[in-house]
Design an enzyme around this catalytic site. Structure first.
Site, PDB file in Angstrom:
ATOM      1  N   ARG A  64      37.222  31.346  36.774  1.00  0.00           N
ATOM      2  CA  ARG A  64      37.622  31.093  38.162  1.00  0.00           C
ATOM      3  C   ARG A  64      36.680  31.751  39.164  1.00  0.00           C
ATOM      4  NH1 ARG A  64      42.216  31.443  35.148  1.00  0.00           N
ATOM      5  NH2 ARG A  64      42.237  33.690  35.378  1.00  0.00           N
ATOM      6  N   GLU A 101      43.229  42.949  30.797  1.00  0.00           N
ATOM      7  CA  GLU A 101      44.678  43.145  30.817  1.00  0.00           C
ATOM      8  C   GLU A 101      45.320  42.592  29.546  1.00  0.00           C
ATOM      9  OE1 GLU A 101      46.587  41.274  34.124  1.00  0.00           O
ATOM     10  OE2 GLU A 101      48.344  42.561  34.013  1.00  0.00           O
TER      11      GLU A 101
HETATM   12  P1  AMP Z   1      40.591  42.710  34.444  1.00  0.00           P
HETATM   13  O1  AMP Z   1      39.355  42.782  33.617  1.00  0.00           O
HETATM   14  O2  AMP Z   1      41.765  43.359  33.782  1.00  0.00           O
HETATM   15  O3  AMP Z   1      40.358  43.213  35.856  1.00  0.00           O
HETATM   16  O4  AMP Z   1      41.002  41.175  34.528  1.00  0.00           O
HETATM   17  C1  AMP Z   1      40.410  40.346  35.447  1.00  0.00           C
HETATM   18  C2  AMP Z   1      40.159  38.966  34.897  1.00  0.00           C
HETATM   19  O5  AMP Z   1      41.255  38.461  34.129  1.00  0.00           O
HETATM   20  C3  AMP Z   1      39.951  38.008  36.049  1.00  0.00           C
HETATM   21  O6  AMP Z   1      38.791  37.233  35.771  1.00  0.00           O
HETATM   22  C4  AMP Z   1      41.207  37.179  36.109  1.00  0.00           C
HETATM   23  O7  AMP Z   1      40.866  35.832  36.220  1.00  0.00           O
HETATM   24  C5  AMP Z   1      41.970  37.449  34.812  1.00  0.00           C
HETATM   25  N1  AMP Z   1      43.332  37.969  35.010  1.00  0.00           N
HETATM   26  C6  AMP Z   1      43.791  39.200  34.615  1.00  0.00           C
HETATM   27  N2  AMP Z   1      45.077  39.371  34.910  1.00  0.00           N
HETATM   28  C7  AMP Z   1      45.464  38.252  35.537  1.00  0.00           C
HETATM   29  C8  AMP Z   1      46.705  37.819  36.129  1.00  0.00           C
HETATM   30  N3  AMP Z   1      47.794  38.612  36.120  1.00  0.00           N
HETATM   31  N4  AMP Z   1      46.733  36.603  36.715  1.00  0.00           N
HETATM   32  C9  AMP Z   1      45.642  35.808  36.734  1.00  0.00           C
HETATM   33  N5  AMP Z   1      44.455  36.143  36.198  1.00  0.00           N
HETATM   34  C10 AMP Z   1      44.354  37.347  35.599  1.00  0.00           C
END
Ligand code: AMP
Length: 178
Positions: A64, A101
């Site tokens: 995205r 996550e």
């Molecule tokens: P992080 O590495 O944990 O900061 O996760 C960020 C990436 O995971 C981004 O590219 C988001 O598109 C996706 N992502 C993580 N958690 C979510 C969520 N709750 N809703 C939508 N996309 C998420």
């Protein structure tokens, strides 16, 4: 950006519980993508703090981040660079492993995508734990770029991903949840 515009965007985001796995509240941004007025507001807001800077490259994160990043790059008259998940880029790559996550991953960037000294802005749809953005920033800095900062459409404040990026320049998020 005015609060009523931010409220319009906030209301358009669809919460999907337990996707892609139990316990994750997924922020579905497709209703924003589907509406050109909302999308313009989102891009305007993500660009705002960086609008007067000379930007050479905008780096967007798979998948995205490609949508937001390439629109931002066009508006700033900058090039767009994709940071992709493992094995997707055809040319020589540099890569970093990271945890997110839900699960673990590896991101890669073409070795010639950014020239040393180029001014770079990182863009993604959402900042959660900061693992993905942190890995992308590692690649950007490893290429010898001058990092201007990072911009996100959404930040999940309770995960404090911002703390992971603190040493790497200004972190801007248009909407914060939690
Ligand atoms: P992080 O590495 O944990 O900061 O996760 C960020 C990436 O995971 C981004 O590219 C988001 O598109 C996706 N992502 C993580 N958690 C979510 C969520 N709750 N809703 C939508 N996309 C998420």
């Amino acid at each position: 950006m005015q609060t009523d515009y931010l409220d319009l965007l906030r209301t358009a985001i669809r919460d999907v519980p337990d996707f892609p796995q139990e316990g994750i509240l997924f922020k579905d941004i497709t209703p924003v993508l589907a509406d050109p007025y909302l999308m313009k507001l989102a891009i305007d807001g993500m660009i705002e703090p960086f609008a007067d800077l000379k930007v050479d490259k905008v780096v967007g994160i798979d998948a995205r981040g490609f949508i937001f990043g390439s629109m931002i790059a066009q508006r700033l008259n900058a090039g767009f660079v994709p940071v992709r998940k493992k094995g997707k880029l055809p040319w020589k790559t540099a890569g970093v492993d990271y945890s997110l996550e839900y699960g673990t991953n590896r991101v890669e960037m073409h070795v010639d995508a950014i020239q040393p000294g180029e001014k770079v802005l990182l863009a993604d749809d959402l900042l959660a734990t900061g693992g993905t953005a942190g890995a992308a920033l590692h690649l950007i800095l490893g290429a010898g770029a001058e990092l201007l900062g990072s911009t996100f459409f959404i930040e999940l404040g309770f995960l404090d991903g911002r703390a992971k990026l603190a040493s790497t320049g200004p972190v801007h998020a248009l909407l914060t949840f939690g």
